[in-house]
Design a protein around this motif. Structure first.
Motif, PDB file in Angstrom:
ATOM      1  N   ILE A 151      32.225  25.479  39.431  1.00 34.16           N
ATOM      2  CA  ILE A 151      32.062  24.054  39.745  1.00 34.16           C
ATOM      3  C   ILE A 151      30.609  23.763  40.103  1.00 34.16           C
ATOM      4  O   ILE A 151      30.001  22.819  39.588  1.00 34.16           O
ATOM      5  CB  ILE A 151      33.006  23.636  40.897  1.00 34.16           C
ATOM      6  CG1 ILE A 151      34.477  23.710  40.446  1.00 34.16           C
ATOM      7  CG2 ILE A 151      32.683  22.224  41.390  1.00 34.16           C
ATOM      8  CD1 ILE A 151      35.497  23.596  41.564  1.00 34.16           C
ATOM      9  N   LEU A 152      30.035  24.605  40.974  1.00 38.10           N
ATOM     10  CA  LEU A 152      28.653  24.360  41.412  1.00 38.10           C
ATOM     11  C   LEU A 152      27.673  24.410  40.252  1.00 38.10           C
ATOM     12  O   LEU A 152      26.715  23.643  40.197  1.00 38.10           O
ATOM     13  CB  LEU A 152      28.256  25.372  42.503  1.00 38.10           C
ATOM     14  CG  LEU A 152      28.939  25.149  43.860  1.00 38.10           C
ATOM     15  CD1 LEU A 152      28.587  26.264  44.839  1.00 38.10           C
ATOM     16  CD2 LEU A 152      28.574  23.787  44.453  1.00 38.10           C
ATOM     17  N   GLU A 153      27.924  25.312  39.311  1.00 34.61           N
ATOM     18  CA  GLU A 153      27.016  25.394  38.159  1.00 34.61           C
ATOM     19  C   GLU A 153      27.030  24.115  37.327  1.00 34.61           C
ATOM     20  O   GLU A 153      26.080  23.811  36.616  1.00 34.61           O
ATOM     21  CB  GLU A 153      27.378  26.601  37.282  1.00 34.61           C
ATOM     22  CG  GLU A 153      26.639  27.844  37.755  1.00 34.61           C
ATOM     23  CD  GLU A 153      27.276  29.127  37.260  1.00 34.61           C
ATOM     24  OE1 GLU A 153      27.956  29.098  36.208  1.00 34.61           O
ATOM     25  OE2 GLU A 153      27.118  30.170  37.940  1.00 34.61           O
ATOM     26  N   SER A 154      28.112  23.365  37.428  1.00 36.33           N
ATOM     27  CA  SER A 154      28.221  22.119  36.670  1.00 36.33           C
ATOM     28  C   SER A 154      27.725  20.907  37.473  1.00 36.33           C
ATOM     29  O   SER A 154      27.719  19.791  36.972  1.00 36.33           O
ATOM     30  CB  SER A 154      29.678  21.924  36.236  1.00 36.33           C
ATOM     31  OG  SER A 154      29.794  21.108  35.103  1.00 36.33           O
ATOM     32  N   CYS A 155      27.284  21.156  38.738  1.00 38.26           N
ATOM     33  CA  CYS A 155      26.771  20.068  39.589  1.00 38.26           C
ATOM     34  C   CYS A 155      25.242  20.060  39.562  1.00 38.26           C
ATOM     35  O   CYS A 155      24.631  21.125  39.541  1.00 38.26           O
ATOM     36  CB  CYS A 155      27.210  20.263  41.043  1.00 38.26           C
ATOM     37  SG  CYS A 155      28.966  20.038  41.314  1.00 38.26           S
ATOM     38  N   GLY A 156      24.627  18.896  39.625  1.00 37.10           N
ATOM     39  CA  GLY A 156      23.173  18.786  39.706  1.00 37.10           C
ATOM     40  C   GLY A 156      22.664  19.576  40.895  1.00 37.10           C
ATOM     41  O   GLY A 156      23.206  19.447  41.999  1.00 37.10           O
ATOM     42  N   GLY A 157      21.638  20.426  40.680  1.00 37.35           N
ATOM     43  CA  GLY A 157      21.103  21.227  41.772  1.00 37.35           C
ATOM     44  C   GLY A 157      22.125  22.142  42.407  1.00 37.35           C
ATOM     45  O   GLY A 157      21.951  22.578  43.542  1.00 37.35           O
ATOM     46  N   GLN A 158      23.224  22.394  41.693  1.00 36.01           N
ATOM     47  CA  GLN A 158      24.320  23.238  42.196  1.00 36.01           C
ATOM     48  C   GLN A 158      24.789  22.765  43.575  1.00 36.01           C
ATOM     49  O   GLN A 158      25.101  23.589  44.449  1.00 36.01           O
ATOM     50  CB  GLN A 158      23.898  24.706  42.251  1.00 36.01           C
ATOM     51  CG  GLN A 158      23.391  25.214  40.920  1.00 36.01           C
ATOM     52  CD  GLN A 158      23.758  26.663  40.676  1.00 36.01           C
ATOM     53  OE1 GLN A 158      24.549  27.279  41.386  1.00 36.01           O
ATOM     54  NE2 GLN A 158      23.214  27.225  39.612  1.00 36.01           N
ATOM     55  N   SER A 162      24.974  16.152  45.012  1.00 37.61           N
ATOM     56  CA  SER A 162      24.379  15.383  43.919  1.00 37.61           C
ATOM     57  C   SER A 162      25.415  14.412  43.364  1.00 37.61           C
ATOM     58  O   SER A 162      26.609  14.686  43.394  1.00 37.61           O
ATOM     59  CB  SER A 162      23.930  16.310  42.791  1.00 37.61           C
ATOM     60  OG  SER A 162      22.943  17.196  43.247  1.00 37.61           O
ATOM     61  N   TYR A 163      24.934  13.286  42.857  1.00 39.59           N
ATOM     62  CA  TYR A 163      25.828  12.430  42.079  1.00 39.59           C
ATOM     63  C   TYR A 163      26.319  13.231  40.884  1.00 39.59           C
ATOM     64  O   TYR A 163      25.553  13.970  40.261  1.00 39.59           O
ATOM     65  CB  TYR A 163      25.085  11.216  41.521  1.00 39.59           C
ATOM     66  CG  TYR A 163      24.610  10.198  42.528  1.00 39.59           C
ATOM     67  CD1 TYR A 163      25.510   9.486  43.309  1.00 39.59           C
ATOM     68  CD2 TYR A 163      23.260   9.903  42.658  1.00 39.59           C
ATOM     69  CE1 TYR A 163      25.069   8.522  44.209  1.00 39.59           C
ATOM     70  CE2 TYR A 163      22.804   8.939  43.555  1.00 39.59           C
ATOM     71  CZ  TYR A 163      23.710   8.251  44.326  1.00 39.59           C
ATOM     72  OH  TYR A 163      23.261   7.304  45.201  1.00 39.59           O
ATOM     73  N   SER A 164      27.590  13.080  40.536  1.00 40.64           N
ATOM     74  CA  SER A 164      28.021  13.610  39.232  1.00 40.64           C
ATOM     75  C   SER A 164      27.831  12.507  38.198  1.00 40.64           C
ATOM     76  O   SER A 164      27.497  11.367  38.530  1.00 40.64           O
ATOM     77  CB  SER A 164      29.496  14.010  39.287  1.00 40.64           C
ATOM     78  OG  SER A 164      30.325  12.878  39.308  1.00 40.64           O
ATOM     79  N   ALA A 165      28.043  12.846  36.919  1.00 38.46           N
ATOM     80  CA  ALA A 165      28.165  11.798  35.909  1.00 38.46           C
ATOM     81  C   ALA A 165      29.234  10.822  36.399  1.00 38.46           C
ATOM     82  O   ALA A 165      30.167  11.214  37.111  1.00 38.46           O
ATOM     83  CB  ALA A 165      28.568  12.404  34.573  1.00 38.46           C
TER      84      ALA A 165
ATOM     85  N   GLY B 109      17.915   8.093  42.624  1.00 40.05           N
ATOM     86  CA  GLY B 109      17.593   8.737  43.896  1.00 40.05           C
ATOM     87  C   GLY B 109      18.620   9.792  44.242  1.00 40.05           C
ATOM     88  O   GLY B 109      19.460   9.591  45.102  1.00 40.05           O
ATOM     89  N   ASP B 110      18.517  10.934  43.559  1.00 33.77           N
ATOM     90  CA  ASP B 110      19.540  11.979  43.663  1.00 33.77           C
ATOM     91  C   ASP B 110      18.830  13.252  44.112  1.00 33.77           C
ATOM     92  O   ASP B 110      18.483  14.118  43.310  1.00 33.77           O
ATOM     93  CB  ASP B 110      20.185  12.138  42.281  1.00 33.77           C
ATOM     94  CG  ASP B 110      21.446  12.987  42.309  1.00 33.77           C
ATOM     95  OD1 ASP B 110      21.845  13.431  43.407  1.00 33.77           O
ATOM     96  OD2 ASP B 110      22.030  13.190  41.220  1.00 33.77           O
ATOM     97  N   ALA B 111      18.642  13.353  45.449  1.00 31.19           N
ATOM     98  CA  ALA B 111      17.733  14.360  45.997  1.00 31.19           C
ATOM     99  C   ALA B 111      18.145  15.794  45.661  1.00 31.19           C
ATOM    100  O   ALA B 111      17.320  16.603  45.227  1.00 31.19           O
ATOM    101  CB  ALA B 111      17.627  14.177  47.513  1.00 31.19           C
ATOM    102  N   HIS B 112      19.427  16.117  45.847  1.00 31.85           N
ATOM    103  CA  HIS B 112      19.851  17.504  45.616  1.00 31.85           C
ATOM    104  C   HIS B 112      19.702  17.902  44.146  1.00 31.85           C
ATOM    105  O   HIS B 112      19.395  19.051  43.840  1.00 31.85           O
ATOM    106  CB  HIS B 112      21.296  17.702  46.072  1.00 31.85           C
ATOM    107  CG  HIS B 112      21.485  17.573  47.555  1.00 31.85           C
ATOM    108  ND1 HIS B 112      22.603  17.998  48.199  1.00 31.85           N
ATOM    109  CD2 HIS B 112      20.679  17.065  48.529  1.00 31.85           C
ATOM    110  CE1 HIS B 112      22.499  17.753  49.503  1.00 31.85           C
ATOM    111  NE2 HIS B 112      21.342  17.182  49.714  1.00 31.85           N
ATOM    112  N   ALA B 113      19.922  16.951  43.260  1.00 29.01           N
ATOM    113  CA  ALA B 113      19.772  17.263  41.832  1.00 29.01           C
ATOM    114  C   ALA B 113      18.329  17.639  41.528  1.00 29.01           C
ATOM    115  O   ALA B 113      18.047  18.344  40.559  1.00 29.01           O
ATOM    116  CB  ALA B 113      20.210  16.074  40.984  1.00 29.01           C
ATOM    117  N   MET B 114      17.391  17.154  42.360  1.00 32.96           N
ATOM    118  CA  MET B 114      15.972  17.476  42.182  1.00 32.96           C
ATOM    119  C   MET B 114      15.566  18.700  43.002  1.00 32.96           C
ATOM    120  O   MET B 114      14.385  18.971  43.176  1.00 32.96           O
ATOM    121  CB  MET B 114      15.120  16.268  42.596  1.00 32.96           C
ATOM    122  CG  MET B 114      15.160  15.153  41.577  1.00 32.96           C
ATOM    123  SD  MET B 114      14.237  15.647  40.090  1.00 32.96           S
ATOM    124  CE  MET B 114      14.856  14.491  38.891  1.00 32.96           C
ATOM    125  N   GLY B 115      16.537  19.397  43.568  1.00 36.89           N
ATOM    126  CA  GLY B 115      16.234  20.662  44.220  1.00 36.89           C
ATOM    127  C   GLY B 115      16.201  20.617  45.741  1.00 36.89           C
ATOM    128  O   GLY B 115      16.048  21.666  46.379  1.00 36.89           O
TER     129      GLY B 115
END
Lengths: 536, 536
Positions: A151-158, A162-165, B109-115
């Motif tokens: 699941i985490l691998e499919s999430c932004g920044g794991q 993060s927002y999902s799609a 503005g998706d902070a975790h997706a940016m690391g």
């Protein structure tokens, strides 16, 4: 002191008002009930000038100035009777003496609140996703860790943060599609047609929002069962759509009769454009499980009349009668052949909140669409994107529901044991409830084939009906208010779900633990006998 | 093959269509943009008859038959440019050669997706609530365990899986009230006035839904800043409310000038009933932080004209300019005296998604209301109850935001260290972005006083504007599409937020790590210089 007296008035109105609303509802038959100007709120209270230091000013936002469609919304499951239950709970806490020690909230299908324990594996996976440091913790099982990593691998920044799609996390939609294929014996399902949602309610509201259009006689009509789950009437009220009622057959275990669909459809065409047909299977509040033959008839009818089908299947795991089986609309549609499978537009719904999981608080769910026009797919994604995404932890919970431990995995046995214990316990309680209710004179209860509610019919004597009119309440609201005040048991009047004119019911969950449920049923019985005597 | 060609057409339309929409938007000025019949969708495509085995049938749900208010909704932050970015990502995955290796999504503005890493303490508390067996685990700190126990004791059945009250878990609302009191130097806040929400968007949409009423010239007008965060225009479109634009002053660091509010208000009164005023502070996409004096002027204006105030304060922790300070509307209202504090109706919003937490995926948030009429309180609770409750894990995350570790608790030092590292890093990136943009000829960027975006003004040569017309795109959409296709950088055109006629901008987050941000800014610079040359 003006402010205080308004609040006090309001307090009283909360208690009594629901009655009038539902009373009107039950008399209204075919069309949506509440009309702005008729609200008992409006006639009772003038928008109060606020008395304070300085000038007195009128409020900008009042019952008169607010959105009349929102004002018309009613939602019985958390309506006036539940507010009253909250008041009584506070009184008990403050030491007020009552003929009971606690309020039992049998008004809502909230399993964990009634003591059901979460499925261990589900919570392990979600906890691992929440705090990935736990992936190194030897006390958690490896199969849960594998799920969490995926699941985490499919999430932004794991990260679950993060927002999902807007449509939901990709790998979870893939798992949902696989789950549906397996459930439906190989009928193909595609992740592109899966939308993860904030509980099933969110999916239902979103697709209804897209479907409703037109003015006057062209306004969209939406066919819903009566009795219904009041999310439907509430959503239609918000959208100012036309509610078209079709009645389930109480004499026949709440079965859906396609002739009744036809009657409702053709009479509705005189005043609106009926283009959506909602089905709840297994039924809420009625607990019936639809036969395959019945579903075929409904689908045929939808194709013939050009109706968009909504299949609310959130109770698909809650089947108790040995003679019943869950058939998904999608599967039946497929088996009816390409004429149907390539044409009928269908959206079906599932949720983490019911079944054996009971994870209501996670607000997880999914919608599968069939035959949606590609333009509408884009419109749906756009609409959902405004709210950014469903809660990602709820999506993770949904993933475990559709992808539980497999045979051979280390958590499999415990998972199956927990799941089966919950479901067999529910089946036992369904049987117990039906049997005990049917032993009471003046109560008649259809078999609880599925879902998690009893919806018994109750006989209310004429004198009690007169009394309820004095209180400006629907008779079954009066009955339920007295039940609550005398026993502490909170159930929802049938008028909150809709019922045939002149009949009365209430909805009660079967979720309390068996021993508590027995006491509860005995208390209802005693109350009912007293009620009959009082109004003989 | 009919189906396939429709999808292909659709795929192309996705790319080009946004342009026309935004173009119309930017020319429309005062009133809401899209009108049903004008959509490029409608003229371009007939509802296709479905060609399959058996009879061919028309779809029930098409662009023509759907809800026109939903069709009119636009949401640029996840709009056509982001769909295009998704297409390019897939091409990269499939080995298609591009002048770049990855798509950088600086659109949201998706902070975790940016690391950005989650705050450890927050995740520990939520994991403990999720899987309470961890309460016995010695590897987790005791202060996190105390928080988790307290939250669970306030949940039905001590489970995050129970529905909470529709207004939110009691003890969390208490913590929110305490947080607000402390933030506002002792101005009283009451848990009864706090509503936990599914992100801030949910609270904003809910209160707008209640506020909108009337027909024709009496239709509710809602004043929003331009540039705005497009949730507002989208929600107003869904509700068929009248969008009343007031323009922020770009020449003056995007300040709000009360004379512009007056201009917008009085001209709107000619065609609607303006009764709601939305403020975003710190500004999104514009990053300005309002002075106390300015807030006083806005509040005075709202009282004089009878406007309901909505204060979107989700970036309250994101203040970077040393000369700026966050002032909540609630506090300023209080300090203006009882004439104001007892009369002005206000709803303000906060969220787990921004600040230093960046927990977007949890969909946590709250709304505080001031001076709401008690009747409306009941209506609001009723409306929220239809959706049952906000996600309880998001509520738990919100609790940590408003009740972080205190000095002396074992997690305090790590928490402060993590929080300050994130905020000082954001401040550094805000300064860097402003400086680098202002070194590029044809780009002019106001100081990023707060929030997490740059919204630079870009000069687009006449020849490029002509070219964009050929593509039926707004000029800045054309610019951003080219930027995306040539560099892989995804930013959102200013036309998606609204801007003064003849000006062009884009919104870019400052969330990528510093080294990546530097590369990104250099790439934008190089692209911009090429673009100016190409269209000289």
């Amino acid at each position: 002191m003006a402010g205080v007296s308004v609040i006090q008035m309001f307090g009283r109105r909360v208690s009594w008002r629901g009655g009038c609303e539902w009373h009107r509802h039950s008399r209204n038959g075919q069309r949506r009930m509440a009309v702005s100007g008729q609200s008992p709120y409006c006639s009772a209270v003038e928008s109060p000038a606020v008395q304070h230091a300085g000038r007195s000013r009128r409020k900008i936002l009042t019952l008169q100035s607010m959105n009349p469609q929102v004002r018309a919304v009613e939602y019985a499951v958390r309506g006036p009777i539940v507010l009253k239950a909250g008041e009584i709970e506070k009184e008990l806490q403050n030491g007020v003496k009552k003929p009971f020690d606690e309020v039992i909230k049998a008004n809502i299908g909230d399993a964990h609140a009634m003591g059901q324990q979460p499925i261990t594996f589900l919570r392990q996976v979600v906890a691992l996703c929440t705090y990935p440091d736990l992936l190194d913790n030897p006390s958690l099982p490896n199969d849960a860790k594998r799920r969490a990593r995926r699941i985490l691998e499919s999430c932004g920044g794991q990260s679950l943060g993060s927002y999902s799609a807007s449509q939901g996390v990709n790998c979870i939609r893939e798992d949902v599609a696989k789950f549906i294929e397996k459930r439906d014996g190989g009928v193909p399902a595609h992740p592109d047609n899966i939308y993860l949602t904030t509980g099933a309610s969110d999916g239902i509201s979103s697709i209804l929002k897209i479907l409703v259009s037109g003015e006057g006689q062209s306004r969209t009509g939406v066919m819903i069962p009566i009795p219904q789950y009041p999310l439907y009437s509430a959503a239609l009220s918000e959208l100012d759509a036309i509610q078209v009622n079709y009645y389930l057959d109480e004499e026949n275990c709440w079965a859906l009769d396609v002739r009744e669909l036809q009657r409702a459809y053709y009479s509705a065409r005189e005043y609106c454009n009926p283009k959506v047909l909602c089905i709840i299977n297994p039924g809420n509040p009625t607990g019936q499980v639809q036969s395959k033959h019945c579903i075929e008839e409904v689908i045929h009818f939808a194709l013939e009349e050009g109706l968009f089908l909504l299949a609310d299947e959130v109770y698909q795991d809650n089947i108790y009668s040995k003679s019943c089986q869950f058939h998904s609309f999608k599967k039946v549609l497929y088996e009816m052949g390409p004429e149907y499978f390539n044409n009928v537009e269908l959206a079906s719904f599932h949720s983490t909140s019911k079944g054996y999981m009971g994870e209501c608080g996670y607000r997880g769910g999914y919608m599968e669409v069939v035959n949606l026009h590609p333009d509408i797919t884009a419109q749906l994604v756009k609409l959902l994107s405004v709210r950014l995404c469903p809660p990602v932890s709820g999506q993770a919970a949904m993933d475990v529901v559709v992808n539980p431990p497999h045979p051979g995995e280390e958590s499999y046995e415990q998972f199956i044991k927990e799941k089966e214990a919950i479901l067999s316990n529910l089946a036992e309680k369904a049987k117990l409830t039906e049997e005990l209710f049917n032993q009471v004179p003046g109560i008649k209860c259809n078999p609880l084939q599925g879902a998690m509610y009893a919806f018994p019919r109750i006989f209310i004597p004429d004198k009690a009906i007169e009394k309820s009119k004095e209180h400006q309440m629907a008779p079954d609201m009066y009955y339920c208010m007295r039940l609550l005040e005398e026993t502490g048991i909170c159930v929802v009047p049938g008028s909150g779900f809709g019922q045939k004119e002149g009949t009365h019911h209430f909805r009660m969950t079967i979720l309390p633990p068996v021993e508590k449920l027995k006491i509860l049923l005995q208390k209802v019985k005693d109350f009912h006998m007293r009620f009959l005597e009082d109004y003989a």
